[in-house]
Design a protein around this motif. Structure first.
Motif, PDB file in Angstrom:
ATOM      1  N   CYS A 175      -5.054   6.220   7.727  1.00 36.71           N
ATOM      2  CA  CYS A 175      -5.770   6.211   6.460  1.00 36.71           C
ATOM      3  C   CYS A 175      -5.536   4.894   5.721  1.00 36.71           C
ATOM      4  N   GLY A 176      -4.302   4.367   5.835  1.00 40.01           N
ATOM      5  CA  GLY A 176      -3.999   3.111   5.174  1.00 40.01           C
ATOM      6  C   GLY A 176      -4.839   1.972   5.706  1.00 40.01           C
ATOM      7  N   ILE A 177      -5.208   2.030   6.975  1.00 39.13           N
ATOM      8  CA  ILE A 177      -5.967   0.932   7.576  1.00 39.13           C
ATOM      9  C   ILE A 177      -7.471   1.125   7.404  1.00 39.13           C
ATOM     10  N   PHE A 178      -7.948   2.338   7.686  1.00 33.19           N
ATOM     11  CA  PHE A 178      -9.397   2.540   7.746  1.00 33.19           C
ATOM     12  C   PHE A 178      -9.990   3.118   6.454  1.00 33.19           C
ATOM     13  N   CYS A 179      -9.163   3.836   5.668  1.00 37.20           N
ATOM     14  CA  CYS A 179      -9.699   4.483   4.473  1.00 37.20           C
ATOM     15  C   CYS A 179      -9.334   3.739   3.204  1.00 37.20           C
ATOM     16  N   ALA A 180      -8.444   2.753   3.294  1.00 35.23           N
ATOM     17  CA  ALA A 180      -7.907   2.141   2.090  1.00 35.23           C
ATOM     18  C   ALA A 180      -8.897   1.177   1.485  1.00 35.23           C
ATOM     19  N   GLU A 181      -8.849   1.112   0.142  1.00 35.00           N
ATOM     20  CA  GLU A 181      -9.600   0.100  -0.571  1.00 35.00           C
ATOM     21  C   GLU A 181      -8.691  -1.108  -0.787  1.00 35.00           C
ATOM     22  N   PRO A 182      -9.188  -2.297  -0.623  1.00 37.05           N
ATOM     23  CA  PRO A 182      -8.334  -3.467  -0.826  1.00 37.05           C
ATOM     24  C   PRO A 182      -7.900  -3.583  -2.282  1.00 37.05           C
ATOM     25  N   LEU A 183      -6.698  -4.082  -2.476  1.00 39.17           N
ATOM     26  CA  LEU A 183      -6.182  -4.296  -3.815  1.00 39.17           C
ATOM     27  C   LEU A 183      -6.650  -5.631  -4.346  1.00 39.17           C
ATOM     28  N   HIS A 184      -6.721  -5.716  -5.676  1.00 37.05           N
ATOM     29  CA  HIS A 184      -7.037  -7.001  -6.289  1.00 37.05           C
ATOM     30  C   HIS A 184      -5.815  -7.906  -6.229  1.00 37.05           C
TER      31      HIS A 184
ATOM     32  N   HIS B   7       0.294  -5.467   5.875  1.00 38.86           N
ATOM     33  CA  HIS B   7      -0.923  -5.361   5.075  1.00 38.86           C
ATOM     34  C   HIS B   7      -0.665  -4.446   3.889  1.00 38.86           C
ATOM     35  N   LEU B   8      -0.936  -4.967   2.684  1.00 39.52           N
ATOM     36  CA  LEU B   8      -0.862  -4.167   1.465  1.00 39.52           C
ATOM     37  C   LEU B   8      -2.195  -3.455   1.267  1.00 39.52           C
ATOM     38  N   TYR B   9      -2.149  -2.159   0.968  1.00 39.77           N
ATOM     39  CA  TYR B   9      -3.390  -1.398   0.849  1.00 39.77           C
ATOM     40  C   TYR B   9      -3.318  -0.449  -0.342  1.00 39.77           C
ATOM     41  N   GLY B  10      -4.459   0.067  -0.693  1.00 36.65           N
ATOM     42  CA  GLY B  10      -4.548   1.072  -1.743  1.00 36.65           C
ATOM     43  C   GLY B  10      -5.465   2.207  -1.318  1.00 36.65           C
ATOM     44  N   ILE B  11      -5.106   3.422  -1.697  1.00 37.52           N
ATOM     45  CA  ILE B  11      -5.912   4.601  -1.409  1.00 37.52           C
ATOM     46  C   ILE B  11      -6.346   5.213  -2.740  1.00 37.52           C
ATOM     47  N   ASP B  12      -7.641   5.225  -2.998  1.00 40.59           N
ATOM     48  CA  ASP B  12      -8.182   5.736  -4.254  1.00 40.59           C
ATOM     49  C   ASP B  12      -8.339   7.246  -4.163  1.00 40.59           C
ATOM     50  N   LEU B  13      -7.558   7.991  -4.960  1.00 42.30           N
ATOM     51  CA  LEU B  13      -7.630   9.448  -4.986  1.00 42.30           C
ATOM     52  C   LEU B  13      -8.289   9.957  -6.260  1.00 42.30           C
ATOM     53  N   GLY B  14      -9.111   9.128  -6.858  1.00 40.50           N
ATOM     54  CA  GLY B  14      -9.776   9.533  -8.091  1.00 40.50           C
ATOM     55  C   GLY B  14      -8.946   9.152  -9.297  1.00 40.50           C
ATOM     56  N   ASP B  15      -8.106  10.087  -9.746  1.00 40.72           N
ATOM     57  CA  ASP B  15      -7.277   9.823 -10.925  1.00 40.72           C
ATOM     58  C   ASP B  15      -6.043   8.996 -10.591  1.00 40.72           C
ATOM     59  N   ALA B  16      -5.748   8.831  -9.334  1.00 39.24           N
ATOM     60  CA  ALA B  16      -4.532   8.114  -8.929  1.00 39.24           C
ATOM     61  C   ALA B  16      -4.868   7.116  -7.829  1.00 39.24           C
ATOM     62  N   LEU B  17      -4.081   6.077  -7.767  1.00 40.59           N
ATOM     63  CA  LEU B  17      -4.214   5.074  -6.728  1.00 40.59           C
ATOM     64  C   LEU B  17      -2.886   4.982  -5.983  1.00 40.59           C
ATOM     65  N   LEU B  18      -2.903   5.346  -4.720  1.00 39.12           N
ATOM     66  CA  LEU B  18      -1.713   5.201  -3.887  1.00 39.12           C
ATOM     67  C   LEU B  18      -1.712   3.802  -3.286  1.00 39.12           C
ATOM     68  N   THR B  19      -0.608   3.101  -3.473  1.00 34.35           N
ATOM     69  CA  THR B  19      -0.477   1.772  -2.880  1.00 34.35           C
ATOM     70  C   THR B  19       0.612   1.811  -1.823  1.00 34.35           C
ATOM     71  N   GLY B  20       0.502   0.927  -0.879  1.00 33.63           N
ATOM     72  CA  GLY B  20       1.496   0.915   0.185  1.00 33.63           C
ATOM     73  C   GLY B  20       1.426  -0.354   1.000  1.00 33.63           C
ATOM     74  N   GLU B  21       2.344  -0.441   1.955  1.00 31.02           N
ATOM     75  CA  GLU B  21       2.379  -1.558   2.880  1.00 31.02           C
ATOM     76  C   GLU B  21       2.503  -1.012   4.298  1.00 31.02           C
ATOM     77  N   PHE B  22       1.619  -1.468   5.148  1.00 31.51           N
ATOM     78  CA  PHE B  22       1.657  -1.087   6.556  1.00 31.51           C
ATOM     79  C   PHE B  22       2.214  -2.260   7.354  1.00 31.51           C
ATOM     80  N   LYS B  23       3.171  -1.981   8.228  1.00 28.52           N
ATOM     81  CA  LYS B  23       3.782  -3.032   9.051  1.00 28.52           C
ATOM     82  C   LYS B  23       3.783  -2.592  10.505  1.00 28.52           C
ATOM     83  N   THR B  24       3.552  -3.532  11.368  1.00 26.74           N
ATOM     84  CA  THR B  24       3.692  -3.294  12.794  1.00 26.74           C
ATOM     85  C   THR B  24       4.203  -4.584  13.428  1.00 26.74           C
ATOM     86  N   GLY B  25       4.885  -4.449  14.536  1.00 21.23           N
ATOM     87  CA  GLY B  25       5.451  -5.647  15.140  1.00 21.23           C
ATOM     88  C   GLY B  25       5.904  -5.431  16.571  1.00 21.23           C
ATOM     89  N   TRP B  26       6.210  -6.541  17.210  1.00 21.81           N
ATOM     90  CA  TRP B  26       6.673  -6.549  18.600  1.00 21.81           C
ATOM     91  C   TRP B  26       7.793  -7.562  18.702  1.00 21.81           C
TER      92      TRP B  26
END
Length: 998
Positions: free
Chosen positions: A24-33, A578-597
């Protein structure tokens, strides 16, 4: 970021919620300003991290101050620290271009102030001004055309140029590349260390609860030895410098080449799986803010070590600045012969030539030691062309140290055990006179290129070299079970020159595709060399009180050896965030997704070549010859022969015949260890106060090796394992406190020295150490709960509870391995897997800063850790399939002290002085386990340690005087009723002058 909590799960299908959040963080998230927000930490240009802001909630109102004013007390002389205090008082987020606060000072402030009044007071007499944007304060350079009321223009400030200073002093430093998720237990820069009178890396790490330093060299985090932790520099792994060790010696790295030191005890999926106890991250100087030069000179004096009578071999006169001149190298004839069958295959003439060549000067002499001290030079430059900023640093240091110690030790009779059944003697009492002269030369060259604040490319070359001369005389008396002298006594001489070196190249980069998406990577290639040429170990025996001491020529009592190891280590890392945001209407969930090798490959090869002499009876029975104190006067060219039929001394070796080579047996060895890892991690802000960190790491580890004498064969696979390592954490954070509950699974992969059956001798314990090819990896489940709290009055408190469950922990134990080492029973030390280990601990931290007058302060810091460990299961060392069931037993885990305590008192009589007194004490800990009921284990006893330092800042530098180990309490190790080891390291006096030129 902060610490983590996770729950044990073994398969990826048990994480549907986490995987859903990732997707959801990658495909459903709205970019942050990109503009500053209350829940996003502004980017420094080197990493994407987030931090909660300090909301303006009216905290701090008192009866004596009418809102919006508050009673404030700012005692810091550093402007950056004072701004942090302002942020805490009024619960605002403060951002500032990172270069503006460098070396800026402010006066003390006390009284009733509003936020505007306080800021104006702090920024007066500086070329800085501020803007208020909601609950955010922006500090910037004063300009005439800039309007404070122009909010639109204020919002155009690039987040990549800003750095948050509201939480910790470490934030004013450039953030390192490849930064791990979560806050640090300790984050400190070298300038702060110098001001506190700390001049060694080991002393810096002891500022954290639950950290103990062994031998002033090795960090023990939460009582767990080097196999449970990881030490990295600029994101790359630091390899061991010793073939018989696994820890990286911290005294090997001078503080002058470091920019900052970070310690984490709770780590997540983006950290190595080996880091069960924690990870130490060292960050070298990168792109400087401005041109500078810094010179530090230190003089060290140790009573009875400097300008005193010490022991040395004569060959050290040819070793300058830690480098040997090659005169002790193994003769080419012997080295080539070692690969073709041993000295018995040589002709009589060749054997005689080889015997004459290896003797050299074997004498141990008394001489006068000289000064101890160090000299460090560091310089850097920087420049800018349009949007490209470049720079580089160069650091070099030379250190010279002398150490003379008197040691008392007791060892049980080899071959008899605690029962004392031997008719000869029950134990041996020894007195050691040991001298060590160590020289270090270290250099670091770093280059950096910053393009448009979006791309960064860096390159480091680090070279560390250490040469140590060791001279030791051991006088031993055999004792019976009633502690009465027997007729057995001997004198043993140890003389060797050891060189260790590390050459490390690192290339790394950071690329910002957008303000929210970052890719960073690093490539490290290192070469480690260990060389101990012409290692001398011989004994003179006396069989009665009436007889003189005679040189005894036996394989176990007289040897000349050459030991060498070279290791090539390559590590690679690729990390995406990647910093992302998930818009839940009245709330905005923000987060950071990390992956590595990550991938690490180590290739080690080396040899242990041991030689000795046997003599004809007419020589060995001749007291006039064998009683000469220098073996070189006994093993003369006239007496050395190449034919066993001719009377004289003949060269022998311990090499096996080629046809006897079965499996892992031999004096040449090579080994390869590869670790591959990948991870996913999601750091989610559930709301203003709650945060969830979840991740999964996959590691594959293989280790294969071969030992041989004549010709190498195919490598044998000794380790081939994979692990899925989950982690999860839930955190609650408010302006004054934070609480974290964490879980992570880690794994302990056996190291080269633990698994390779290569024999070494430990200088302190005088035991033969050999690896165990049957060793298995250990799985560790880590839980911890931490709480931190601070208020504006200068009080900070912290507490943590942790539990570690270790399946098949790896421990070192006395064992009978006489067949492999050609030594007597119970003089050996090896590694084994115990049954089940549990470690429980409580850690407490408290810091309080009190102002007692204008520019006068007292700071008190206390650290305490209580540790309880237990190992259950069989203590017998028997890996055979038909081994009988052994009785269950319970005892502490090896290396776990009962407690670790530290108290530090700092008095600042003015802006330019700091006086510090630091006391440390640790409890009893199991040092060496035993596999026999009649052979006691060894326990290290509690010890008090007290340090004093005085620091005085004088423009353009500072002066430091310190006394280390003021109490000079003895190091004591007990084995049953006897002192296994007992010694004092002595007090150390240091005077250091540091000069800065900007």
């Amino acid at each position: 970021m902060s610490q983590t909590m996770s729950q044990t799960m073994s398969q990826t299908q048990r994480y549907p919620v986490l995987l859903l959040l990732w997707l959801c963080g990658i495909f459903c998230a709205e970019p942050l300003h990109a503009e500053p927000s209350n829940s996003d930490q502004l980017n420094t240009g080197q990493s994407n991290t987030r931090q909660y802001s300090h909301k303006n909630s009216g905290y701090g109102e008192t009866a004596s101050c009418i809102p919006p004013k508050q009673i404030v007390q700012i005692t810091e002389d550093s402007l950056s620290h004072a701004l942090q205090s302002a942020a805490r008082y009024f619960h605002f987020l403060i951002v500032v271009p990172e270069a503006l606060l460098a070396d800026k000072r402010t006066a003390e402030i006390e009284g009733c102030y509003s936020l505007v009044q306080l800021l104006e007071q702090l920024l007066q007499d500086t070329p800085l001004e501020y803007d208020l944007l909601g609950d955010t304060i922006i500090i910037r350079q004063t300009t005439t055309e800039y309007s404070r009321n122009n909010d639109d223009e204020a919002h155009t400030i690039s987040p990549e140029e800003l750095i948050v200073t509201a939480d910790s002093a470490a934030e004013i430093q450039p953030r390192p590349l490849n930064e791990l998720t979560g806050p640090t237990e300790l984050s400190i820069n070298t300038r702060q260390l110098r001001e506190a009178g700390i001049y060694t890396l080991s002393s810096a790490l002891e500022l954290t609860a639950g950290v103990k330093i062994e031998d002033n060299r090795y960090a023990i985090i939460r009582g767990m030895t080097g196999r449970y932790q990881s030490i990295r520099i600029n994101g790359g792994e630091l390899p061991s410098l010793d073939p018989s060790g696994q820890n990286f010696p911290l005294d090997f790295i001078p503080l002058g080449i470091l920019n900052s030191i970070n310690l984490r005890k709770s780590v997540y999926a983006d950290a190595p799986g080996q880091a069960s106890a924690g990870i130490v991250s060292l960050n070298t100087m990168q792109l400087p803010k401005q041109a500078y030069a810094q010179l530090t000179a230190s003089a060290i004096w140790r009573p009875h070590s400097n300008h005193s009578t010490v022991l040395q071999g004569s060959q050290t006169s040819a070793n300058r600045y830690g480098f040997g001149d090659g005169r002790q190298a193994i003769p080419s004839l012997l080295f080539d012969n070692a690969r073709t069958g041993g000295v018995d295959t040589l002709s009589a003439q060749q054997r005689e030539q080889a015997g004459e060549a290896i003797v050299g000067d074997m004498g141990l002499y008394r001489t006068k030691s000289k000064n101890s001290g160090s000299l460090e030079l560091s310089t850097g430059t920087t420049g800018q062309y349009q949007n490209i900023r470049w720079g580089g640093t160069l650091s070099a240091s030379v250190r010279d140290r002398w150490q003379h110690s008197l040691i008392r030790s007791t060892s049980y009779s080899t071959g008899t055990g605690y029962s004392g059944a031997s008719s000869d003697f029950h134990h041996e009492d020894s007195r050691h006179k040991r001298s060590e002269h160590t020289s270090d030369i270290n250099t670091l060259a770093a280059l950096g290129l910053h393009i448009s604040d979006q791309q960064y490319l860096g390159f480091n070359t680090l070279y560390l070299h250490q040469g140590t001369h060791h001279g030791e005389l051991i006088e031993t008396q055999g004792k019976n079970e009633q502690n009465i002298n027997t007729e057995t006594a001997y004198r043993r001489n140890l003389i060797h020159w050891t060189e260790r070196s590390l050459l490390l190249h690192q290339l790394y980069g950071l690329h910002k595709f957008t303000p929210l998406t970052t890719l960073n990577w690093q490539i490290s290639k290192s070469t480690t060399e260990y060389n101990r040429p012409h290692d001398l170990d011989y004994r003179y025996f006396s069989v009665s009180e009436e007889s003189n001491y005679r040189l005894q020529l036996l394989p176990s009592t007289a040897s000349i050896s050459w030991r060498y190891m070279e290791q090539q280590s390559d590590s690679y890392g690729l990390h995406f965030s990647h910093l992302y945001g998930i818009d839940l209407g009245d709330a905005l969930l923000t987060g950071e997704f990390k992956t590595g090798w990550e991938n690490s490959v180590k290739n080690r090869e080396g040899y242990n070549l041991l030689y000795g002499f046997t003599g004809s009876k007419d020589l060995t029975s001749n007291g006039q010859i064998m009683e000469q104190t220098n073996p070189s006067d006994i093993l003369t060219a006239e007496r050395i022969t190449g034919d066993s039929q001719i009377p004289g001394f003949i060269l022998q070796d311990t090499l096996l015949e080629p046809e006897q080579d079965i499996g892992l047996n031999g004096h040449f060895y090579r080994a390869t260890q590869e670790n591959q890892a990948s991870y996913l991690l999601n750091d989610l802000d559930l709301n203003e106060h709650w945060r969830l960190i979840s991740g999964l790491r996959y590691e594959k580890n293989t280790l294969q090796a071969e030992l041989w004498d004549a010709q190498p064969e195919d490598n044998k696979k000794l380790e081939d394992g994979t692990r899925w390592l989950p982690s999860i954490a839930i955190g609650f954070q408010r302006p004054q406190q934070r609480i974290w509950l964490n879980y992570r699974q880690t794994v302990v992969w056996p190291r080269f020295n633990e698994i390779l059956p290569v024999v070494y001798e430990d200088l302190d314990t005088r035991t033969k150490t050999i690896g165990n090819p049957r060793l298995h990896s250990s799985d560790v489940h880590n839980w911890d709960l931490s709480w931190q709290w601070q208020n504006v009055s200068g009080l900070e408190l912290g507490a943590a509870l942790y539990l570690k469950r270790i399946r098949q922990p790896i421990e070192g134990a006395f064992t009978d391995n006489s067949e492999a080492t050609d030594s007597a029973t119970y003089s050996n030390y090896s590694y084994r897997n115990s049954g089940q280990g549990n470690v429980r601990g409580l850690e407490l931290e408290a810091d309080y800063r009190l102002s007692i007058g204008r520019n006068q302060h007292i700071k008190l810091s206390g650290r305490y850790a209580r540790i309880h460990s237990q190992v259950s299961g069989s203590d017998a060392y028997d890996d055979s399939d038909d081994a009988e069931e052994k009785p269950k037993n319970h005892r502490p885990l090896q290396g776990q002290p009962e407690y670790i305590a530290a108290l530090r008192l700092q008095y600042m009589p003015g802006l330019n002085q700091t006086v510090s007194l630091t006391g440390k004490r640790s409890g009893t800990q199991l040092y060496i386990t035993s596999d026999q009921p009649d052979l006691p284990a060894v326990y290290q006893q509690p010890r008090n340690h007290l340090d004093f330092s005085w620091n005085y800042r004088i423009h353009p530098g500072q002066l430091t005087f310190s006394i280390n180990n003021m109490l000079n309490t003895a190091h004591r190790y007990l084995q049953g009723d006897y002192h296994y080891l007992d010694y004092r390291t002595g007090r150390e006096f240091l005077l250091s002058i540091n000069v800065d030129v900007q």
